[in-house]
Design a protein around this motif. Structure first.
Motif, mmCIF file in Angstrom:
data_model
loop_
_atom_site.group_PDB
_atom_site.id
_atom_site.type_symbol
_atom_site.label_atom_id
_atom_site.label_comp_id
_atom_site.label_asym_id
_atom_site.label_seq_id
_atom_site.Cartn_x
_atom_site.Cartn_y
_atom_site.Cartn_z
ATOM 1 N N THR A 41 36.347 34.004 32.947
ATOM 2 C CA THR A 41 36.404 33.315 34.242
ATOM 3 C C THR A 41 35.793 31.918 34.114
ATOM 4 O O THR A 41 36.348 30.934 34.612
ATOM 5 C CB THR A 41 35.629 34.140 35.302
ATOM 6 O OG1 THR A 41 36.186 35.450 35.347
ATOM 7 C CG2 THR A 41 35.714 33.506 36.670
ATOM 8 N N TYR A 50 40.717 27.472 37.906
ATOM 9 C CA TYR A 50 40.152 28.446 38.840
ATOM 10 C C TYR A 50 38.867 27.836 39.358
ATOM 11 O O TYR A 50 38.378 26.845 38.833
ATOM 12 C CB TYR A 50 39.881 29.755 38.064
ATOM 13 C CG TYR A 50 39.599 30.982 38.890
ATOM 14 C CD1 TYR A 50 40.548 31.499 39.765
ATOM 15 C CD2 TYR A 50 38.376 31.651 38.779
ATOM 16 C CE1 TYR A 50 40.279 32.643 40.504
ATOM 17 C CE2 TYR A 50 38.109 32.799 39.518
ATOM 18 C CZ TYR A 50 39.063 33.293 40.377
ATOM 19 O OH TYR A 50 38.801 34.421 41.096
ATOM 20 N N HIS A 64 27.770 33.076 36.414
ATOM 21 C CA HIS A 64 27.583 34.188 37.360
ATOM 22 C C HIS A 64 26.985 35.423 36.678
ATOM 23 O O HIS A 64 26.661 36.383 37.343
ATOM 24 C CB HIS A 64 28.897 34.539 38.061
ATOM 25 C CG HIS A 64 29.993 34.929 37.113
ATOM 26 N ND1 HIS A 64 30.814 34.003 36.513
ATOM 27 C CD2 HIS A 64 30.397 36.121 36.646
ATOM 28 C CE1 HIS A 64 31.660 34.605 35.722
ATOM 29 N NE2 HIS A 64 31.433 35.904 35.768
ATOM 30 N N ARG A 91 28.814 37.918 44.585
ATOM 31 C CA ARG A 91 29.603 37.636 45.786
ATOM 32 C C ARG A 91 28.756 37.666 47.053
ATOM 33 O O ARG A 91 27.858 38.500 47.177
ATOM 34 C CB ARG A 91 30.758 38.635 45.898
ATOM 35 C CG ARG A 91 31.832 38.176 46.860
ATOM 36 C CD ARG A 91 33.006 39.124 46.876
ATOM 37 N NE ARG A 91 33.981 38.848 45.826
ATOM 38 C CZ ARG A 91 35.222 39.303 45.835
ATOM 39 N NH1 ARG A 91 35.631 40.078 46.842
ATOM 40 N NH2 ARG A 91 36.052 39.033 44.853
ATOM 41 N N GLU A 117 31.482 33.120 45.971
ATOM 42 C CA GLU A 117 30.952 33.719 44.738
ATOM 43 C C GLU A 117 30.122 32.685 44.001
ATOM 44 O O GLU A 117 30.588 31.555 43.783
ATOM 45 C CB GLU A 117 32.090 34.215 43.827
ATOM 46 C CG GLU A 117 32.748 35.473 44.331
ATOM 47 C CD GLU A 117 33.890 35.999 43.449
ATOM 48 O OE1 GLU A 117 34.205 37.189 43.546
ATOM 49 O OE2 GLU A 117 34.463 35.199 42.680
ATOM 50 N N ILE A 120 31.532 30.496 41.037
ATOM 51 C CA ILE A 120 32.986 30.655 40.979
ATOM 52 C C ILE A 120 33.648 30.016 42.208
ATOM 53 O O ILE A 120 34.503 29.146 42.096
ATOM 54 C CB ILE A 120 33.384 32.149 40.879
ATOM 55 C CG1 ILE A 120 32.751 32.793 39.638
ATOM 56 C CG2 ILE A 120 34.908 32.298 40.857
ATOM 57 C CD1 ILE A 120 32.978 34.297 39.505
ATOM 58 N N GLU A 153 25.766 42.221 34.545
ATOM 59 C CA GLU A 153 26.878 41.831 35.434
ATOM 60 C C GLU A 153 28.236 42.235 34.862
ATOM 61 O O GLU A 153 29.025 42.880 35.554
ATOM 62 C CB GLU A 153 26.823 40.337 35.783
ATOM 63 C CG GLU A 153 27.702 39.963 36.986
ATOM 64 C CD GLU A 153 29.184 39.751 36.703
ATOM 65 O OE1 GLU A 153 29.973 39.775 37.646
ATOM 66 O OE2 GLU A 153 29.564 39.577 35.515
ATOM 67 N N VAL A 313 37.751 44.697 41.689
ATOM 68 C CA VAL A 313 37.134 43.388 41.435
ATOM 69 C C VAL A 313 35.703 43.381 41.942
ATOM 70 O O VAL A 313 35.378 44.095 42.908
ATOM 71 C CB VAL A 313 37.938 42.251 42.114
ATOM 72 C CG1 VAL A 313 37.861 42.306 43.630
ATOM 73 C CG2 VAL A 313 37.479 40.873 41.614
ATOM 74 N N ASN A 314 34.870 42.621 41.254
ATOM 75 C CA ASN A 314 33.502 42.386 41.707
ATOM 76 C C ASN A 314 32.740 43.710 41.816
ATOM 77 O O ASN A 314 33.231 44.741 41.356
ATOM 78 C CB ASN A 314 33.552 41.628 43.053
ATOM 79 C CG ASN A 314 32.246 40.960 43.388
ATOM 80 O OD1 ASN A 314 31.510 41.428 44.245
ATOM 81 N ND2 ASN A 314 31.928 39.889 42.704
HETATM 82 C C1 BGC Z 1 33.274 38.143 38.037
HETATM 83 C C2 BGC Z 1 33.381 38.779 39.403
HETATM 84 C C3 BGC Z 1 34.303 37.971 40.303
HETATM 85 C C4 BGC Z 1 35.636 37.760 39.616
HETATM 86 C C5 BGC Z 1 36.643 36.971 40.447
HETATM 87 C C6 BGC Z 1 34.631 37.869 37.459
HETATM 88 O O1 BGC Z 1 34.494 37.199 36.237
HETATM 89 O O2 BGC Z 1 32.543 38.972 37.160
HETATM 90 O O3 BGC Z 1 32.103 38.868 39.998
HETATM 91 O O4 BGC Z 1 34.474 38.645 41.526
HETATM 92 O O5 BGC Z 1 35.421 37.112 38.371
HETATM 93 O O6 BGC Z 1 36.208 35.683 40.802
#
Ligand code: BGC
Ligand code: ZN
Length: 371
Positions: A41, A50, A64, A91, A117, A120, A153, A313-314
């Motif tokens: 990500t 993204y 994150h 999140r 997030e 992100i 995580e 997700v998440n």
């Molecule tokens: C993270 C999640 C996040 C997802 C979408 C992932 O890499 O670990 O926490 O919800 O990306 O953004």
């Protein structure tokens, strides 16, 4: 203070001088960041595919997957103390009072899409020296996990997925309501993808007693294959075995845990899912053109074999707690292999190497402070 920032407008990635957060008030906690993991990500965000900066900011601070030391707590903080090691969730809830998910703290199921997030989507992340956040978004991590706590995580992805698997498999009339960890004894699980989410998922399946298999593209004598065998799972290489042969070798595949993010492979593997089986998607694939699939065959199988396919997700705070408990078990059972998952710690000024140059290793980490 230092922060790793992505400027999507100017298409720039660099270390910036980011304003320090104020001292914590109320239930806030101030953290010194120790390790922040890099994942796919982050690499997508660094390539401007993204991610969104906070409203009004030209840049987004990345990161994150965190592990941090508490340096100060607000006067109303009850369960976290100075010097604790903590991991912070990613999140944050959407602002809509009618979102049934966010209104009970389950923003991992947010309906509106207006969640944020950290690192992100519209909220700065953890690749910086100091962070202030609310106590309720943090979990205390035992000191014994100092070296590997940054894996919590990515492990939460598997924790949420497996919790959901147990919930949906309560549909099977002979299954008792989900026990606290679930019971994989006598069941076959196949993991797709030998990245951090797949390898951590492998360990999570093994501690639950599944007969666990990893199907991946590396040759059977590669380092990752040896790692998989060293923890007690079986490695199957797509260089020597077709999906159909994988199905024949394993027998009834009760669970496929997808962590490869490759759509064509996933739908091929769906064809070998077993009777009453579950297929869980966790990977977010790059958006490519259409891929042919055996749609009628798949639909027949899904119906005639009582199969279930879902995505996840998440993760919720409960998944973070379960990840901490599981990582503690992994640490006792596989101390060496667990540490081998972290294949490099880099200072923040080497961020280009981590985010832009071709990726290698397993989990690479940006180290902001030692302790
Ligand atoms: C993270 C999640 C996040 C997802 C979408 C992932 O890499 O670990 O926490 O919800 O990306 O953004
Ligand atoms: Zn991630």
């Amino acid at each position: 203070m230092r922060a790793v920032a992505v400027f999507p407008g100017a298409r720039v990635l660099r270390l910036v001088d980011h304003p320090e957060p104020a001292d914590p008030i109320g239930t806030e906690v101030k953290l010194r960041m120790l390790d922040v993991g890099v994942c796919g990500t982050d690499r997508e965000i660094a390539q401007f595919e993204y991610g969104t900066p906070p409203l009004g900011s030209p840049y987004l601070v990345l990161g994150h997957e965190s592990l941090a030391r508490v340096i100060e707590v607000g006067p109303e903080v009850r369960n976290i103390a100075k010097n604790d090691l903590v991991v912070t969730t990613v999140r944050r809830p959407c602002p809509h009072s009618d979102c049934r998910a966010c209104s009970i703290g389950r923003q991992d199921f947010c309906f509106s899409g207006d969640f944020t997030e950290r690192g992100i989507k519209q909220r700065h992340g953890f690749m910086t020296d100091l962070v202030v956040d609310e106590e309720r978004y943090m979990q205390v991590v035992p000191e014994s996990l100092r070296d590997v706590g940054v894996l919590i995580e990515p492990l939460t992805i598997a924790e949420k997925a497996l919790r959901q698997v147990w919930n949906v498999q309560e549909r099977l009339p002979w299954r008792a309501p989900a026990s606290s960890l679930g019971d994989g004894q006598g069941l076959n699980a196949l993991v797709l993808g030998a990245g951090p989410v797949g390898l951590l998922g492998c360990l999570a399946l093994l501690v639950r007693g599944f007969d666990t298999y990893m199907y991946s593209s590396g040759p059977a004598d590669a380092e990752k294959a040896r790692w998989v065998e060293s923890v007690g799972a079986q490695y199957l290489s797509s260089r020597t075995l077709t999906p159909a042969q994988v199905g024949e070798q394993i027998g009834n595949i009760d669970l496929i845990y997808e962590a490869a993010g490759v759509a064509s492979l996933s739908f091929e593997m769906l064809e070998v899912l077993g009777i009453n089986g579950v297929f869980v998607f966790t990977g977010v694939p790059a958006q490519t053109g259409p891929v042919p699939i055996h749609s009628s065959q798949l639909m027949r199988a899904i119906v005639l074999k009582n199969q279930l396919v879902f995505g996840t997700v998440n993760a919720a705070p409960s998944a973070f707690q379960e990840a901490i408990a599981d990582l503690t078990q992994f640490e006792q059972r596989w101390p060496g292999p667990l540490r081998q998952l972290i294949t490099g710690r880099y200072p923040p000024d080497q961020i280009e190497d981590l985010l832009i140059k071709p990726s290698f290793g397993i989990k690479r980490v940006v180290r902001f402070a030692e302790s």
